[in-house]
Design a protein around this motif. Structure first.
Motif, PDB file in Angstrom:
ATOM      1  N   VAL A   5     -47.808  -6.751 -39.628  1.00 38.71           N
ATOM      2  CA  VAL A   5     -49.157  -6.828 -39.083  1.00 38.71           C
ATOM      3  C   VAL A   5     -49.289  -8.173 -38.368  1.00 38.71           C
ATOM      4  O   VAL A   5     -49.099  -9.230 -38.978  1.00 38.71           O
ATOM      5  N   TRP A   6     -49.578  -8.088 -37.066  1.00 33.01           N
ATOM      6  CA  TRP A   6     -49.741  -9.290 -36.258  1.00 33.01           C
ATOM      7  C   TRP A   6     -51.195  -9.402 -35.805  1.00 33.01           C
ATOM      8  O   TRP A   6     -51.846  -8.396 -35.510  1.00 33.01           O
ATOM      9  N   PHE A   7     -51.681 -10.638 -35.741  1.00 31.58           N
ATOM     10  CA  PHE A   7     -53.090 -10.884 -35.439  1.00 31.58           C
ATOM     11  C   PHE A   7     -53.262 -11.728 -34.182  1.00 31.58           C
ATOM     12  O   PHE A   7     -52.541 -12.718 -33.973  1.00 31.58           O
ATOM     13  N   ASP A   8     -54.248 -11.357 -33.384  1.00 30.21           N
ATOM     14  CA  ASP A   8     -54.766 -12.219 -32.338  1.00 30.21           C
ATOM     15  C   ASP A   8     -55.459 -13.396 -33.031  1.00 30.21           C
ATOM     16  O   ASP A   8     -55.684 -13.360 -34.246  1.00 30.21           O
ATOM     17  N   VAL A   9     -55.843 -14.407 -32.259  1.00 33.31           N
ATOM     18  CA  VAL A   9     -56.436 -15.612 -32.849  1.00 33.31           C
ATOM     19  C   VAL A   9     -57.955 -15.657 -32.662  1.00 33.31           C
ATOM     20  O   VAL A   9     -58.728 -15.547 -33.610  1.00 33.31           O
ATOM     21  N   GLY A  10     -58.393 -15.842 -31.413  1.00 36.00           N
ATOM     22  CA  GLY A  10     -59.818 -15.999 -31.146  1.00 36.00           C
ATOM     23  C   GLY A  10     -60.646 -14.791 -31.516  1.00 36.00           C
ATOM     24  O   GLY A  10     -60.354 -13.671 -31.104  1.00 36.00           O
ATOM     25  N   LEU A  98     -45.253  -6.991 -46.467  1.00 37.63           N
ATOM     26  CA  LEU A  98     -45.307  -6.845 -45.017  1.00 37.63           C
ATOM     27  C   LEU A  98     -45.092  -8.188 -44.333  1.00 37.63           C
ATOM     28  O   LEU A  98     -45.463  -9.244 -44.849  1.00 37.63           O
ATOM     29  N   GLN A  99     -44.500  -8.124 -43.163  1.00 36.08           N
ATOM     30  CA  GLN A  99     -44.406  -9.308 -42.319  1.00 36.08           C
ATOM     31  C   GLN A  99     -45.786  -9.569 -41.723  1.00 36.08           C
ATOM     32  O   GLN A  99     -46.445  -8.652 -41.249  1.00 36.08           O
ATOM     33  N   VAL A 100     -46.227 -10.807 -41.752  1.00 34.10           N
ATOM     34  CA  VAL A 100     -47.522 -11.180 -41.184  1.00 34.10           C
ATOM     35  C   VAL A 100     -47.290 -12.192 -40.067  1.00 34.10           C
ATOM     36  O   VAL A 100     -46.660 -13.235 -40.277  1.00 34.10           O
ATOM     37  N   GLY A 101     -47.764 -11.857 -38.882  1.00 33.57           N
ATOM     38  CA  GLY A 101     -47.588 -12.735 -37.734  1.00 33.57           C
ATOM     39  C   GLY A 101     -48.902 -13.040 -37.046  1.00 33.57           C
ATOM     40  O   GLY A 101     -49.873 -12.287 -37.166  1.00 33.57           O
ATOM     41  N   ILE A 102     -48.920 -14.148 -36.323  1.00 37.68           N
ATOM     42  CA  ILE A 102     -50.094 -14.571 -35.565  1.00 37.68           C
ATOM     43  C   ILE A 102     -49.637 -14.928 -34.159  1.00 37.68           C
ATOM     44  O   ILE A 102     -48.716 -15.739 -33.994  1.00 37.68           O
ATOM     45  N   ALA A 103     -50.257 -14.317 -33.157  1.00 42.35           N
ATOM     46  CA  ALA A 103     -49.899 -14.622 -31.767  1.00 42.35           C
ATOM     47  C   ALA A 103     -51.068 -14.296 -30.858  1.00 42.35           C
ATOM     48  O   ALA A 103     -51.564 -13.167 -30.856  1.00 42.35           O
ATOM     49  N   GLY A 104     -51.527 -15.282 -30.115  1.00 36.77           N
ATOM     50  CA  GLY A 104     -52.645 -15.061 -29.207  1.00 36.77           C
ATOM     51  C   GLY A 104     -52.533 -15.931 -27.972  1.00 36.77           C
ATOM     52  O   GLY A 104     -51.601 -16.731 -27.835  1.00 36.77           O
ATOM     53  N   ASN A 105     -53.465 -15.747 -27.063  1.00 41.13           N
ATOM     54  CA  ASN A 105     -53.528 -16.572 -25.858  1.00 41.13           C
ATOM     55  C   ASN A 105     -54.142 -17.917 -26.211  1.00 41.13           C
ATOM     56  O   ASN A 105     -55.368 -18.067 -26.209  1.00 41.13           O
ATOM     57  N   GLN A 106     -53.291 -18.848 -26.526  1.00 43.67           N
ATOM     58  CA  GLN A 106     -53.753 -20.164 -26.940  1.00 43.67           C
ATOM     59  C   GLN A 106     -52.864 -21.240 -26.339  1.00 43.67           C
ATOM     60  O   GLN A 106     -51.721 -20.976 -25.933  1.00 43.67           O
ATOM     61  N   THR A 107     -53.383 -22.458 -26.314  1.00 44.43           N
ATOM     62  CA  THR A 107     -52.623 -23.593 -25.796  1.00 44.43           C
ATOM     63  C   THR A 107     -51.633 -24.118 -26.839  1.00 44.43           C
ATOM     64  O   THR A 107     -51.711 -23.759 -28.024  1.00 44.43           O
ATOM     65  N   VAL A 108     -50.739 -24.971 -26.395  1.00 45.37           N
ATOM     66  CA  VAL A 108     -49.808 -25.609 -27.311  1.00 45.37           C
ATOM     67  C   VAL A 108     -50.568 -26.439 -28.340  1.00 45.37           C
ATOM     68  O   VAL A 108     -50.206 -26.483 -29.518  1.00 45.37           O
ATOM     69  N   ILE A 154     -45.083  -2.015 -35.922  1.00 45.62           N
ATOM     70  CA  ILE A 154     -45.937  -3.203 -35.854  1.00 45.62           C
ATOM     71  C   ILE A 154     -47.375  -2.796 -35.583  1.00 45.62           C
ATOM     72  O   ILE A 154     -47.656  -1.999 -34.690  1.00 45.62           O
ATOM     73  N   LEU A 155     -48.295  -3.346 -36.366  1.00 44.54           N
ATOM     74  CA  LEU A 155     -49.731  -3.158 -36.135  1.00 44.54           C
ATOM     75  C   LEU A 155     -50.273  -4.451 -35.537  1.00 44.54           C
ATOM     76  O   LEU A 155     -50.157  -5.514 -36.140  1.00 44.54           O
ATOM     77  N   TYR A 156     -50.858  -4.353 -34.344  1.00 40.86           N
ATOM     78  CA  TYR A 156     -51.472  -5.532 -33.737  1.00 40.86           C
ATOM     79  C   TYR A 156     -52.980  -5.425 -33.875  1.00 40.86           C
ATOM     80  O   TYR A 156     -53.579  -4.409 -33.509  1.00 40.86           O
ATOM     81  N   VAL A 157     -53.595  -6.482 -34.388  1.00 39.83           N
ATOM     82  CA  VAL A 157     -55.036  -6.513 -34.636  1.00 39.83           C
ATOM     83  C   VAL A 157     -55.695  -7.437 -33.617  1.00 39.83           C
ATOM     84  O   VAL A 157     -55.372  -8.631 -33.548  1.00 39.83           O
ATOM     85  N   GLY A 158     -56.605  -6.895 -32.819  1.00 38.21           N
ATOM     86  CA  GLY A 158     -57.274  -7.696 -31.810  1.00 38.21           C
ATOM     87  C   GLY A 158     -58.719  -7.298 -31.643  1.00 38.21           C
ATOM     88  O   GLY A 158     -59.127  -6.205 -32.052  1.00 38.21           O
ATOM     89  N   ASP A 159     -59.494  -8.166 -31.005  1.00 38.63           N
ATOM     90  CA  ASP A 159     -60.902  -7.876 -30.746  1.00 38.63           C
ATOM     91  C   ASP A 159     -61.122  -7.363 -29.329  1.00 38.63           C
ATOM     92  O   ASP A 159     -62.179  -6.818 -29.027  1.00 38.63           O
ATOM     93  N   ARG A 160     -60.119  -7.516 -28.457  1.00 41.68           N
ATOM     94  CA  ARG A 160     -60.290  -7.165 -27.049  1.00 41.68           C
ATOM     95  C   ARG A 160     -59.492  -5.913 -26.696  1.00 41.68           C
ATOM     96  O   ARG A 160     -58.264  -5.889 -26.839  1.00 41.68           O
ATOM     97  N   LEU A 161     -60.213  -4.897 -26.235  1.00 40.59           N
ATOM     98  CA  LEU A 161     -59.539  -3.674 -25.809  1.00 40.59           C
ATOM     99  C   LEU A 161     -58.693  -3.921 -24.568  1.00 40.59           C
ATOM    100  O   LEU A 161     -57.626  -3.319 -24.405  1.00 40.59           O
ATOM    101  N   LEU A 178     -60.931  -4.903 -33.843  1.00 38.96           N
ATOM    102  CA  LEU A 178     -61.889  -5.565 -34.728  1.00 38.96           C
ATOM    103  C   LEU A 178     -63.166  -5.825 -33.946  1.00 38.96           C
ATOM    104  O   LEU A 178     -63.156  -6.543 -32.944  1.00 38.96           O
ATOM    105  N   ARG A 179     -64.252  -5.248 -34.405  1.00 38.48           N
ATOM    106  CA  ARG A 179     -65.516  -5.366 -33.691  1.00 38.48           C
ATOM    107  C   ARG A 179     -66.274  -6.620 -34.121  1.00 38.48           C
ATOM    108  O   ARG A 179     -67.224  -6.549 -34.900  1.00 38.48           O
ATOM    109  N   ARG A 180     -65.843  -7.755 -33.650  1.00 31.82           N
ATOM    110  CA  ARG A 180     -66.611  -8.982 -33.839  1.00 31.82           C
ATOM    111  C   ARG A 180     -66.306  -9.932 -32.679  1.00 31.82           C
ATOM    112  O   ARG A 180     -65.301  -9.784 -31.992  1.00 31.82           O
ATOM    113  N   GLY A 181     -67.194 -10.860 -32.469  1.00 30.11           N
ATOM    114  CA  GLY A 181     -67.088 -11.716 -31.296  1.00 30.11           C
ATOM    115  C   GLY A 181     -67.640 -11.017 -30.071  1.00 30.11           C
ATOM    116  O   GLY A 181     -67.958  -9.822 -30.107  1.00 30.11           O
TER     117      GLY A 181
END
Length: 228
Positions: A5-10, A98-108, A154-161, A178-181
């Motif tokens: 399961v991988w997650f977006d950040v913002g 489960l493997q847990v990962g985090i990857a999003g559009n973010q700066t260094v 892999i399940l990717y969890v994000g707020d943006r379609l 995920l319906r938030r933000g």
């Protein structure tokens, strides 16, 4: 079966209210006004960065980030900016093996902040470090390589379609919206279908209002798959 399961950040892990509020301050715009324009931009299916152009035409986000840092006001978020359901969700998923990962559009810089929060995950990366940004499929191809699994495991969890769900689905990944933000509440239903030209929300394995119930949903899904 879902093996990672991988997650977006913002707005999935991090509440970005502080970040966008400080941008309003930097522009010299009331925070409520900035938020209202931000929402209007999203509702039109435009890039969120167009919000800055409304207040300051020619605004260069990367350049202004450097100016903020030089002025002692760099981007920053901390433990208090994490949504309260984040840590328990990540822990419970790892407890399932489960493997847990985090990857999003973010700066260094944001990646360094995330690492400093010591989140319970196996892998963490950002678009800056990968050299590929969502919705480019190259971002998700890199994610698959890092996960060392098949896309449908892999399940990717994000707020943006638009940025998260649709490109992940096109690569064959499982998805959970995920319906938030701002995007989670505005870019959905008829609004999303109108701008995206397809109902990718309906193709999501899970539609979430919070992360708290996700571990149980994954457990149930994997149990059903094991029986078939």
């Amino acid at each position: 079966m879902i093996r990672a399961v991988w997650f977006d950040v913002g707005e999935v892990l991090v509440n970005e209210t502080r970040e966008y509020g400080t941008w309003a301050d930097w522009l010299g715009v009331p925070r409520q006004t900035f938020s209202a324009v931000f929402g209007a931009v999203i509702a039109q299916g435009l890039d969120y960065r167009d919000t800055f152009q409304v207040f300051r035409p020619g605004f260069d986000l990367a350049e202004e980030r450097e100016k903020r840092a030089a002025a002692g006001q760099p981007e920053w978020f901390g433990e208090d900016d994490l949504y309260p359901d984040v840590r328990q969700c990540l822990v419970r998923l790892r407890d399932q093996g489960l493997q847990v990962g985090i990857a999003g559009n973010q700066t260094v810089r944001a990646e360094g902040i995330l690492r400093g929060l010591d989140l319970p995950c196996d892998l963490l990366a950002t678009s800056d470090s990968w050299g590929a940004s969502k919705p480019d499929v190259a971002f998700f191809e890199r994610l698959v390589v890092e996960a060392a699994l098949q896309p449908d495991e892999i399940l990717y969890v994000g707020d943006r379609l638009d940025n998260d769900i649709r490109p992940a689905q096109k690569l064959g990944m499982q998805t959970a919206v995920l319906r938030r933000g701002p995007w989670g509440h505005i870019l959905r239903g008829d609004t999303a279908a109108r701008h995206l030209g397809e109902d990718c929300e309906a193709l999501c394995l899970f539609q979430l209002d919070a992360l708290a119930g996700l571990p149980d949903l994954v457990t149930g899904h994997n149990a059903r798959q094991a029986r078939t």
